[in-house]
Scaffold this motif. Structure first.
Motif, short mmCIF file in Angstrom:
data_model
loop_
_atom_site.label_atom_id
_atom_site.label_comp_id
_atom_site.label_asym_id
_atom_site.label_seq_id
_atom_site.Cartn_x
_atom_site.Cartn_y
_atom_site.Cartn_z
N UNK A 105 2.78 57.05 -15.18
CA UNK A 105 3.71 56.35 -15.23
C UNK A 105 3.58 54.71 -16.12
N UNK A 106 4.11 53.72 -16.80
CA UNK A 106 3.18 52.30 -17.25
C UNK A 106 4.94 52.08 -17.47
N UNK A 107 4.63 50.97 -16.02
CA UNK A 107 5.15 49.45 -16.02
C UNK A 107 4.84 48.97 -16.84
N UNK A 108 6.15 48.17 -17.91
CA UNK A 108 5.49 47.37 -19.06
C UNK A 108 6.13 46.07 -18.55
N UNK A 109 5.32 44.93 -18.97
CA UNK A 109 5.90 43.65 -18.86
C UNK A 109 5.04 42.47 -17.67
N UNK A 110 4.84 41.45 -18.06
CA UNK A 110 3.62 41.03 -16.90
C UNK A 110 3.79 40.75 -16.26
N UNK A 111 5.48 40.22 -16.04
CA UNK A 111 6.32 39.67 -15.47
C UNK A 111 7.43 40.75 -14.13
N UNK A 112 6.79 41.83 -14.11
CA UNK A 112 6.94 42.96 -12.92
C UNK A 112 5.84 43.11 -11.88
N UNK A 113 6.84 42.60 -10.86
CA UNK A 113 5.78 42.51 -9.75
C UNK A 113 5.39 44.12 -9.52
N UNK B 142 16.08 37.61 -20.22
CA UNK B 142 15.36 36.53 -19.78
C UNK B 142 14.45 36.72 -18.60
N UNK B 143 13.40 36.33 -19.05
CA UNK B 143 12.08 36.48 -18.39
C UNK B 143 11.87 35.87 -16.70
N UNK B 144 12.65 34.27 -17.23
CA UNK B 144 13.12 33.91 -15.42
C UNK B 144 13.72 35.46 -14.67
N UNK B 145 14.27 36.42 -14.75
CA UNK B 145 15.04 37.06 -13.95
C UNK B 145 13.44 38.21 -13.92
N UNK B 146 12.89 38.64 -14.93
CA UNK B 146 12.53 40.08 -15.39
C UNK B 146 11.41 39.57 -14.18
N UNK B 147 11.08 38.46 -13.71
CA UNK B 147 10.60 37.98 -12.59
C UNK B 147 10.63 38.37 -11.52
N UNK B 148 12.31 38.12 -11.14
CA UNK B 148 12.72 38.67 -10.16
C UNK B 148 13.26 39.80 -9.40
N UNK B 149 12.99 40.84 -10.67
CA UNK B 149 13.29 42.69 -10.31
C UNK B 149 12.20 42.87 -9.14
N UNK B 150 13.30 43.84 -8.14
CA UNK B 150 12.64 43.60 -7.21
C UNK B 150 11.80 44.46 -7.24
N UNK B 151 10.74 44.16 -6.32
CA UNK B 151 9.80 46.03 -6.26
C UNK B 151 10.18 47.35 -5.79
N UNK B 152 11.45 46.94 -4.27
CA UNK B 152 12.09 47.95 -3.96
C UNK B 152 12.47 48.82 -5.52
N UNK B 153 13.47 48.33 -6.59
CA UNK B 153 14.39 48.53 -7.86
C UNK B 153 13.22 49.35 -8.93
N UNK B 154 11.69 48.49 -9.38
CA UNK B 154 10.24 49.12 -9.29
C UNK B 154 10.53 50.15 -9.12
N UNK B 155 10.23 50.45 -7.32
CA UNK B 155 9.72 51.89 -7.01
C UNK B 155 10.72 53.06 -7.36
N UNK B 156 11.95 52.80 -7.00
CA UNK B 156 13.50 53.70 -7.08
C UNK B 156 12.89 54.17 -8.46
N UNK B 157 13.18 53.43 -9.62
CA UNK B 157 13.06 53.83 -10.86
C UNK B 157 11.81 54.38 -11.45
N UNK B 158 10.51 54.32 -10.58
CA UNK B 158 9.43 55.03 -10.88
C UNK B 158 9.84 56.54 -10.40
N UNK B 159 9.79 56.30 -9.31
CA UNK B 159 10.30 57.75 -8.61
C UNK B 159 11.14 58.35 -9.30
#
Length: 268
Positions: free
Chosen positions: A211-219, A183-200
């Motif tokens: 690393x490419x973080x795909x989706x214009x909703x991700x912050x 759900x695109x509305x949920x994707x926009x609320x994925x926390x930055x901390x979650x994204x950074x941990x996944x990237x690490x």
């Protein structure tokens, strides 16, 4: 009327009409470049990240919204195709644009870049075009990397298509992962901390050069420079790569220090 009340009412002031005063026309907010953006109706992130990254005097971006379903599926992505041209037609009608970007990574992959460009050019013949996918491909070339870690919020079948798309263009997808938020509305609320941990986590995989973080909703765009310093490899995202590519296509080569490694580079 009492004498006191009458005394409190000011005498009528005669207006002096100065007529038509001289004025000059300058280049406006977009004196160096005007960027048009077709953005999904559900997107909560793209404009915020562009405002953070595109803070260059004389460069402005203007957007219109395109209807899309909340659920991200191959069928809902394909349904966006015919809506692109009418959306682009709403962006500053009759005023020239230097670049037009279409703000959906997964729809670009599903429809194909050339199909997206063809829709944009129905409204803006001959304009320079980009998408998050196009920007990412140009970014990988500028960075000199081929081994990519791909992080998304998409359903696994959409990830598989994205992997095929990138490998078909000469990249090696060394790792792929998803948050599986469809759900695109949920994707926009994925926390930055979650994204950074996944990237690490992804940066530790052998063969991952960027690393490419795909989706214009991700912050993530505002955190790219710090994240790169921590993990030691380049990071870009859908909004980050497309913002950089919009600037470079418009002939704007300014360095944006907050944008990390990519925003110090010209397009190859």
């Amino acid at each position: 009327m009492s004498a006191g009340l009458a005394a409190s009412i000011p005498a009528a002031v005669k207006t002096l009409d100065l007529g038509v005063l001289p004025s000059e026309i300058d280049g406006g907010l977009a004196s160096r470049a005007a960027i048009g953006l077709a953005i999904l109706a559900t997107d909560q992130t793209l404009e915020h990240e562009f405002r953070a990254l595109v803070r260059i005097p004389g460069v402005a971006f203007y957007e219109a919204r395109l209807f899309n379903d909340n659920d991200i599926t191959p069928d809902t992505l394909r349904a966006m195709g015919p809506r692109i041209a009418p959306t682009v037609d709403l962006i500053l009608p009759s005023i020239p644009l230097d670049v037009v970007g279409f703000g959906c990574t997964s729809a670009t992959m599903t429809l194909g870049e050339e199909a997206v460009f063809a829709e944009i050019r129905k409204a803006r013949p001959g304009v320079a075009c980009t998408t998050p996918v196009t920007g990412a491909l140009a970014a990988f070339k500028a960075l000199g990397v081929k081994g990519i870690g791909l992080l998304t919020p998409y359903a696994p079948e959409i990830n598989q298509g994205l992997v095929r798309y990138f490998t078909g263009r000469g990249l090696d997808i060394a790792a792929v992962a998803t948050f599986d938020r469809r759900d695109d509305r949920e994707a926009a609320r994925i926390s930055l901390a979650s994204i950074e941990a996944a990237a690490e986590t992804m940066a530790a995989v052998p063969g991952v050069e960027a690393i490419f973080i795909s989706c214009t909703s991700l912050r993530v765009a505002e955190a790219v420079a710090d994240l790169e310093r921590r993990i030691g490899i380049p990071v870009t995202s859908s909004n980050h790569a497309m913002a950089w590519h919009c600037l470079r296509l418009a002939g704007i080569d300014d360095v944006v220090p907050a944008g990390g490694r990519l925003f110090a580079l010209p397009a190859s």
